[in-house]
Design a protein around this motif. Sequence first.
Motif, mmCIF file in Angstrom:
data_model
loop_
_atom_site.group_PDB
_atom_site.id
_atom_site.type_symbol
_atom_site.label_atom_id
_atom_site.label_comp_id
_atom_site.label_asym_id
_atom_site.label_seq_id
_atom_site.Cartn_x
_atom_site.Cartn_y
_atom_site.Cartn_z
ATOM 1 N N UNK A 25 0.830 -1.209 0.000
ATOM 2 C CA UNK A 25 0.000 0.000 0.000
ATOM 3 C C UNK A 25 0.863 1.257 0.000
ATOM 4 N N UNK A 26 1.983 1.194 0.670
ATOM 5 C CA UNK A 26 2.837 2.374 0.775
ATOM 6 C C UNK A 26 3.726 2.642 -0.406
ATOM 7 N N UNK A 27 4.053 1.603 -1.178
ATOM 8 C CA UNK A 27 5.038 1.831 -2.239
ATOM 9 C C UNK A 27 4.711 1.188 -3.580
ATOM 10 N N UNK A 28 3.473 0.746 -3.753
ATOM 11 C CA UNK A 28 3.124 0.104 -5.019
ATOM 12 C C UNK A 28 3.167 1.109 -6.158
ATOM 13 N N UNK A 29 3.521 0.593 -7.325
ATOM 14 C CA UNK A 29 3.547 1.432 -8.519
ATOM 15 C C UNK A 29 2.187 1.316 -9.226
ATOM 16 N N UNK A 30 1.884 2.245 -10.129
ATOM 17 C CA UNK A 30 0.637 2.124 -10.891
ATOM 18 C C UNK A 30 0.559 0.798 -11.658
ATOM 19 N N UNK A 31 1.679 0.334 -12.205
ATOM 20 C CA UNK A 31 1.684 -0.935 -12.946
ATOM 21 C C UNK A 31 1.414 -2.108 -12.009
ATOM 22 N N UNK A 50 -6.389 -21.103 -6.875
ATOM 23 C CA UNK A 50 -5.188 -20.934 -7.711
ATOM 24 C C UNK A 50 -4.910 -19.448 -7.949
ATOM 25 N N UNK A 51 -5.942 -18.689 -8.280
ATOM 26 C CA UNK A 51 -5.769 -17.257 -8.522
ATOM 27 C C UNK A 51 -5.395 -16.537 -7.230
ATOM 28 N N UNK A 52 -6.009 -16.941 -6.134
ATOM 29 C CA UNK A 52 -5.696 -16.348 -4.839
ATOM 30 C C UNK A 52 -4.225 -16.578 -4.484
ATOM 31 N N UNK A 53 -3.736 -17.766 -4.773
ATOM 32 C CA UNK A 53 -2.327 -18.085 -4.508
ATOM 33 C C UNK A 53 -1.428 -17.130 -5.288
ATOM 34 N N UNK A 54 -1.743 -16.943 -6.570
ATOM 35 C CA UNK A 54 -0.960 -16.030 -7.411
ATOM 36 C C UNK A 54 -1.084 -14.598 -6.889
ATOM 37 N N UNK A 55 -2.289 -14.200 -6.468
ATOM 38 C CA UNK A 55 -2.499 -12.857 -5.935
ATOM 39 C C UNK A 55 -1.587 -12.612 -4.735
ATOM 40 N N UNK A 56 -1.600 -13.528 -3.783
ATOM 41 C CA UNK A 56 -0.773 -13.345 -2.585
ATOM 42 C C UNK A 56 0.713 -13.357 -2.935
ATOM 43 N N UNK A 57 1.108 -14.210 -3.866
ATOM 44 C CA UNK A 57 2.500 -14.252 -4.304
ATOM 45 C C UNK A 57 2.895 -12.939 -4.976
ATOM 46 N N UNK A 58 2.006 -12.408 -5.795
ATOM 47 C CA UNK A 58 2.266 -11.132 -6.472
ATOM 48 C C UNK A 58 2.370 -10.001 -5.459
ATOM 49 N N UNK A 59 1.531 -10.042 -4.438
ATOM 50 C CA UNK A 59 1.633 -9.038 -3.368
ATOM 51 C C UNK A 59 3.038 -9.070 -2.758
ATOM 52 N N UNK A 60 3.554 -10.260 -2.518
ATOM 53 C CA UNK A 60 4.881 -10.377 -1.927
ATOM 54 C C UNK A 60 5.950 -9.788 -2.845
ATOM 55 N N UNK A 61 5.815 -10.057 -4.129
ATOM 56 C CA UNK A 61 6.768 -9.502 -5.093
ATOM 57 C C UNK A 61 6.677 -7.975 -5.088
ATOM 58 N N UNK A 62 5.456 -7.455 -5.071
ATOM 59 C CA UNK A 62 5.264 -6.001 -5.065
ATOM 60 C C UNK A 62 5.843 -5.353 -3.808
ATOM 61 N N UNK A 63 5.793 -6.068 -2.697
ATOM 62 C CA UNK A 63 6.357 -5.526 -1.450
ATOM 63 C C UNK A 63 7.866 -5.363 -1.568
ATOM 64 N N UNK A 64 8.489 -6.224 -2.362
ATOM 65 C CA UNK A 64 9.918 -6.089 -2.609
ATOM 66 C C UNK A 64 10.798 -6.396 -1.402
#
Length: 150
Positions: free
Chosen positions: A24-30, A56-70
């Motif tokens: 939430x604090x540092x996500x990019x528009x992309x 399956x989609x939820x798993x990807x969503x949470x994984x993507x969140x982790x990537x976005x957190x960096x």
Amino acid sequence: TERDLEEIFPIMAVLEGRVACEVAGKRTPQQLKTLDALHEKLERRAAAGDVDGYYETNYVFHDTMQVCAGNRWLQTVIGDLRKHLKLSRHHSLRLEGRLDESLSEHRALMQALHAQDAEAAERIMRDHLLAQLTALRELSNEAARSAHAE
């Protein structure tokens, strides 16, 4: 085991809550666009009653969140713990009404991410994980009652 779930889910709730806070604090528009697309897919899967596809989609969503957190440390620790919870998290969606509740929680999370409200995102994600534990408890109780009735 049930004890493992009781011990791991609260830890995951804290860790994934932190992920949501950071996103939430540092996500990019992309990144937000990517999360929106995944959320839309969750909406479609839920509307179709597709529990497996939703998971399956939820798993990807949470994984993507982790990537976005960096934060590689969060990714590593969460990844290790997710291995133990994978089947349980999927199973929790089988509780009557849980799929709709999960989707509602995701909607609230997306609102917080769009608003860049890190505190709300963290709280919502933490509650989302703990709701999965509650669902698993209810399923366990239902199974125990059913076995006792037989």
